[in-house]
Structure formats: C-alpha cells, structure tokens
Design a protein around this motif. Structure first.
Motif, PDB file in Angstrom:
ATOM      1  N   THR A   1     -94.053  13.858  87.145  1.00  0.00           N
ATOM      2  CA  THR A   1     -93.982  13.086  85.908  1.00  0.00           C
ATOM      3  C   THR A   1     -92.740  12.211  85.938  1.00  0.00           C
ATOM      4  O   THR A   1     -91.669  12.660  86.341  1.00  0.00           O
ATOM      5  N   PHE A   2     -92.897  10.955  85.532  1.00  0.00           N
ATOM      6  CA  PHE A   2     -91.758  10.043  85.454  1.00  0.00           C
ATOM      7  C   PHE A   2     -91.555   9.604  84.014  1.00  0.00           C
ATOM      8  O   PHE A   2     -92.503   9.233  83.324  1.00  0.00           O
ATOM      9  N   CYS A   3     -90.312   9.655  83.549  1.00  0.00           N
ATOM     10  CA  CYS A   3     -89.975   9.136  82.232  1.00  0.00           C
ATOM     11  C   CYS A   3     -88.566   8.564  82.295  1.00  0.00           C
ATOM     12  O   CYS A   3     -87.848   8.763  83.278  1.00  0.00           O
ATOM     13  N   TYR A   4     -88.176   7.850  81.276  1.00  0.00           N
ATOM     14  CA  TYR A   4     -86.838   7.262  81.292  1.00  0.00           C
ATOM     15  C   TYR A   4     -86.239   7.223  79.897  1.00  0.00           C
ATOM     16  O   TYR A   4     -86.952   7.204  78.895  1.00  0.00           O
TER      17      TYR A   4
ATOM     18  N   GLY B   1     -85.494  16.112  80.330  1.00  0.00           N
ATOM     19  CA  GLY B   1     -86.367  16.723  81.332  1.00  0.00           C
ATOM     20  C   GLY B   1     -86.735  18.154  81.011  1.00  0.00           C
ATOM     21  O   GLY B   1     -87.914  18.525  81.046  1.00  0.00           O
ATOM     22  N   TRP B   2     -85.745  18.981  80.648  1.00  0.00           N
ATOM     23  CA  TRP B   2     -86.073  20.389  80.398  1.00  0.00           C
ATOM     24  C   TRP B   2     -86.876  20.571  79.121  1.00  0.00           C
ATOM     25  O   TRP B   2     -87.654  21.517  78.994  1.00  0.00           O
ATOM     26  N   GLN B   3     -86.711  19.660  78.171  1.00  0.00           N
ATOM     27  CA  GLN B   3     -87.519  19.764  76.964  1.00  0.00           C
ATOM     28  C   GLN B   3     -88.988  19.430  77.226  1.00  0.00           C
ATOM     29  O   GLN B   3     -89.882  19.879  76.508  1.00  0.00           O
ATOM     30  N   MET B   4     -89.250  18.658  78.261  1.00  0.00           N
ATOM     31  CA  MET B   4     -90.621  18.326  78.640  1.00  0.00           C
ATOM     32  C   MET B   4     -91.241  19.384  79.548  1.00  0.00           C
ATOM     33  O   MET B   4     -92.448  19.378  79.784  1.00  0.00           O
ATOM     34  N   ALA B   5     -90.418  20.278  80.076  1.00  0.00           N
ATOM     35  CA  ALA B   5     -90.863  21.227  81.094  1.00  0.00           C
ATOM     36  C   ALA B   5     -91.925  22.194  80.575  1.00  0.00           C
ATOM     37  O   ALA B   5     -91.851  22.684  79.452  1.00  0.00           O
TER      38      ALA B   5
ATOM     39  N   ILE C   1     -89.117  21.422  87.902  1.00  0.00           N
ATOM     40  CA  ILE C   1     -87.947  20.869  88.596  1.00  0.00           C
ATOM     41  C   ILE C   1     -87.604  19.529  87.965  1.00  0.00           C
ATOM     42  O   ILE C   1     -88.429  18.608  87.949  1.00  0.00           O
ATOM     43  N   VAL C   2     -86.403  19.427  87.425  1.00  0.00           N
ATOM     44  CA  VAL C   2     -85.957  18.202  86.761  1.00  0.00           C
ATOM     45  C   VAL C   2     -84.990  17.454  87.674  1.00  0.00           C
ATOM     46  O   VAL C   2     -84.006  18.024  88.157  1.00  0.00           O
ATOM     47  N   VAL C   3     -85.268  16.174  87.901  1.00  0.00           N
ATOM     48  CA  VAL C   3     -84.430  15.338  88.765  1.00  0.00           C
ATOM     49  C   VAL C   3     -83.904  14.152  87.959  1.00  0.00           C
ATOM     50  O   VAL C   3     -84.632  13.191  87.709  1.00  0.00           O
ATOM     51  N   PRO C   4     -82.639  14.187  87.508  1.00  0.00           N
ATOM     52  CA  PRO C   4     -82.069  13.016  86.833  1.00  0.00           C
ATOM     53  C   PRO C   4     -81.735  11.954  87.879  1.00  0.00           C
ATOM     54  O   PRO C   4     -81.287  12.271  88.980  1.00  0.00           O
TER      55      PRO C   4
ATOM     56  N   TYR D   1     -95.697  24.664  90.438  1.00  0.00           N
ATOM     57  CA  TYR D   1     -94.491  23.956  90.005  1.00  0.00           C
ATOM     58  C   TYR D   1     -94.767  22.482  89.772  1.00  0.00           C
ATOM     59  O   TYR D   1     -95.704  21.896  90.341  1.00  0.00           O
ATOM     60  N   GLU D   2     -93.964  21.909  88.926  1.00  0.00           N
ATOM     61  CA  GLU D   2     -94.041  20.493  88.608  1.00  0.00           C
ATOM     62  C   GLU D   2     -92.690  19.843  88.855  1.00  0.00           C
ATOM     63  O   GLU D   2     -91.655  20.517  88.879  1.00  0.00           O
ATOM     64  N   ILE D   3     -92.700  18.529  89.052  1.00  0.00           N
ATOM     65  CA  ILE D   3     -91.470  17.762  89.248  1.00  0.00           C
ATOM     66  C   ILE D   3     -91.377  16.721  88.134  1.00  0.00           C
ATOM     67  O   ILE D   3     -92.320  15.950  87.927  1.00  0.00           O
ATOM     68  N   ILE D   4     -90.269  16.728  87.419  1.00  0.00           N
ATOM     69  CA  ILE D   4     -90.058  15.763  86.336  1.00  0.00           C
ATOM     70  C   ILE D   4     -88.879  14.872  86.703  1.00  0.00           C
ATOM     71  O   ILE D   4     -87.744  15.342  86.810  1.00  0.00           O
ATOM     72  N   VAL D   5     -89.147  13.613  86.933  1.00  0.00           N
ATOM     73  CA  VAL D   5     -88.107  12.643  87.271  1.00  0.00           C
ATOM     74  C   VAL D   5     -87.721  11.903  86.000  1.00  0.00           C
ATOM     75  O   VAL D   5     -88.573  11.302  85.340  1.00  0.00           O
ATOM     76  N   VAL D   6     -86.438  11.953  85.651  1.00  0.00           N
ATOM     77  CA  VAL D   6     -85.961  11.297  84.426  1.00  0.00           C
ATOM     78  C   VAL D   6     -84.926  10.249  84.798  1.00  0.00           C
ATOM     79  O   VAL D   6     -83.854  10.569  85.316  1.00  0.00           O
ATOM     80  N   SER D   7     -85.242   9.004  84.528  1.00  0.00           N
ATOM     81  CA  SER D   7     -84.303   7.919  84.802  1.00  0.00           C
ATOM     82  C   SER D   7     -83.367   7.736  83.612  1.00  0.00           C
ATOM     83  O   SER D   7     -83.810   7.692  82.462  1.00  0.00           O
ATOM     84  N   ASP D   8     -82.083   7.633  83.897  1.00  0.00           N
ATOM     85  CA  ASP D   8     -81.083   7.452  82.845  1.00  0.00           C
ATOM     86  C   ASP D   8     -81.039   5.990  82.430  1.00  0.00           C
ATOM     87  O   ASP D   8     -80.061   5.279  82.614  1.00  0.00           O
TER      88      ASP D   8
END
Length: 338
Positions: free
Chosen positions: A66-69, A83-87, A7-10, A35-42
């Motif tokens: 997972t958090f990344c930015y 996010g989807w590339q890290m999934a 799950i990707v959350v921008p 399932y995993e949650i990937i939070v991507v800060s813009d």
C-alpha cells in the motif's frame, strides 16, 4: 487473507534506495500471505509513487503493498504514525527506506513477539552501517537503538500514542522513540536476528556537526544505552573556556594571555582531530573536514547537552508531571488514518 504482520516504510524522495529496501522485504522468509507492506511518503512524491506502482504491477496479487503520502512534509515519525494506524497486523514493524533487511528479519520479529504476545514491549533490531565515503569499509558501526529498525504490537503503539513527532524533529527519531518508551514505562528487547544494513555511500561534508544534535541527547538522556560512543566532555569544556579566555584577553589588551589561550585551544583541536581520525580514511579532504568540524563540535555538543538536560529535568519534574501525562495521553498531532 490473514495479515498478522504489517511493515511500515517511511520515505521521501529516495526512490532508488526505497526500491532496494522493498525488494528485500519481498524476499522475506516469512509467509507472503501473512504480511503487508505500507509505504508512507512524507509529503507528495511522484517519483516514489511511480517506483512503488511499477513494483506492485510486477509482483503477485497476493502480496499487499500500500502506498500513501502525507499532505505536506511533517517528518519521518509523522509518516510512521500514519502507517501504523493503517496497519492490519497485530505486530507492526518499521524500517527506513535506506535499509536492507536480512531474509529472516520479519520472521525474527514475529517469533519474539509470539513469546511476549500480551506484553507491552518495543522490539529493537540491529542496524549495521558502513560510511563508505569516509570510514574504512572493513569496519561497520552498529547502532543499538533505532526507530529505523524496530517493531511493536499495535496495542502497544496505541498505548504510547505512537511516535512523538515534536521531539523527533529536534532530537532525532531514535532518541524520540527511546524517550517515549521511558515516559510510558515500556521496555525494549533486542532481537538479534532482525538485522538490517544501511550503506551510507555519500556522507556530506561536515555531517558530524549536524549529527551532534542527536548524539548528544542520546548520551545525556539515555545513559543506560549500550552505545559505545565516548564523548570527551572534560576536553570540550576546557576548549570552550580557552576560546572564551582568548576573547577576554584581547578585549582587555592582555595579548600574551590571549595568545597562550589560543595556542592551547588550537593544540587541543589538533589532538581532537587526531582522535576522531582513528577510523577515517586519511585523505586530505577528510583531514581538513575533521579539523574544521573539531573547532565547532565542542561548543555545539555542550549546547545540545545543556538543552537536553534542561528538557529532561522539566519532563521529569513533579511540577510538570500532570501536564506531560496529559500530553502523552492526548491524541493530538497524530494524523488520521487514510
């Protein structure tokens, strides 16, 4: 741990809304180990980083967040692409930070995906919104197609090269998603059970002017959409012509002609305002806002419509076919995995 759904959350600078979104995702009926949650800060965002870090400390270690930015702000679609590339999952679901997913949201996407596991399909959930500051809260608006609530196999995302960051910046991300699907011949399926709620509690004054950009592209380029929005194009063109006639009359000293044109234009503005106020709370502020924005909306709507039609014609013309095929088959512009 066998992760099958990512799950990707921008997000960007919406820590309070993001926290509510993540709590809903952590309460899914779907198996927590799968399932995993990937939070991507813009862009760099310390407040959001802290919110996610504190949440991670409060949940079981078996739950993966997972958090990344992004190194700098590039837009929500760029964040989604990262996010989807890290999934790790076969299926990647996307939800915006101001959306609250229902408990069976993830399960609904996964169930539909299993039916079409080897097909290239984009799955679209239901987005329900309530513009509390302007609209009657008893009436919700449902958006039929939105990148704010969708899912796709990672293989499909690789095929279509993810979200189109350039178009998203100018057309609105749901239109960019739909356009990408059309140009790559990827169909979409509505998943009724995958619902999210977006409570827009603070609507900025004159927001309809800003929104006209994406709504006009949606109505012109995607006529097969089930959107219920009806745009009075004939009235918009008449209002624009009357406004032009007003200035022409004054320029040529035809004052009676100019006054008649101006009076007719103003009457049509009032009628348009009344029409747009049908589901709006009739406060003084809202009436003034609707009146003011109704003066500019026809001009902007026609402009974005003509520009959208021009772009669509270029993209679909045989003369530019190879150029745009190479564009969509290029990996340029997609951020590298972190």
């Amino acid at each position: 741990m066998n992760i099958c759904l990512s799950i990707v959350v921008p997000t960007y600078q919406h820590p309070a809304a993001l926290l509510q979104c993540l709590k809903a995702l952590l309460s899914q009926s779907f198996d927590k180990h799968k399932y995993e949650i990937i939070v991507v800060s813009d862009g760099p965002d310390m407040a959001t980083h802290q919110i996610v870090f504190d949440l991670i400390k409060s949940i079981p270690e078996t739950t993966i967040i997972t958090f990344c930015y992004m190194p700098y702000k590039k837009g929500r679609d760029a964040a989604r692409n990262l996010g989807w590339q890290m999934a790790k999952g076969q299926l990647v679901a996307f939800i915006d930070d101001d959306h609250i997913a229902t408990a069976d949201w993830a399960e609904s996407f996964w169930t539909e995906y299993k039916k079409h596991q080897h097909e290239s399909i984009v799955f679209i959930g239901n987005v329900n919104t309530s513009r509390i500051s302007l609209l009657d809260t008893s009436k919700n608006e449902q958006q039929p197609l939105s990148a704010a609530n969708c899912a796709s196999a990672k293989t499909t995302l690789n095929k279509i090269k993810g979200f189109d960051e350039d178009f998203a910046r100018s057309w609105g991300d749901q239109n960019a998603l739909h356009f990408k699907m059309l140009t790559t011949n990827v169909p979409f399926i509505h998943v009724d059970g995958a619902s999210s709620f977006n409570a827009v509690r603070d609507v900025n004054w004159g927001i309809s002017i800003l929104q006209s950009k994406q709504h006009i592209y949606k109505s012109k380029l995607f006529s097969n959409s089930s959107s219920s929005e009806s745009i009075p194009w004939a009235n918009y063109f008449i209002m624009t012509i009357l406004f032009v006639f007003t200035f022409v009359g004054w320029a040529w000293d035809l004052n009676p002609f100019a006054l008649i044109a101006l009076a007719t234009w103003f009457l049509m503005v009032i009628l348009l305002t009344i029409k747009r106020m049908e589901n709006i709370i009739p406060s003084f502020t809202n009436i003034v806002e609707m009146m003011a924005t109704s003066m500019f909306l026809p001009f902007l709507s026609i402009y974005w419509s003509l520009r959208g039609t021009y772009k669509a014609r270029i993209l679909h013309s045989s003369k530019n076919k190879k150029k745009y095929e190479s564009y969509f088959n290029s990996s340029d512009g997609i951020p590298a995995s972190a």
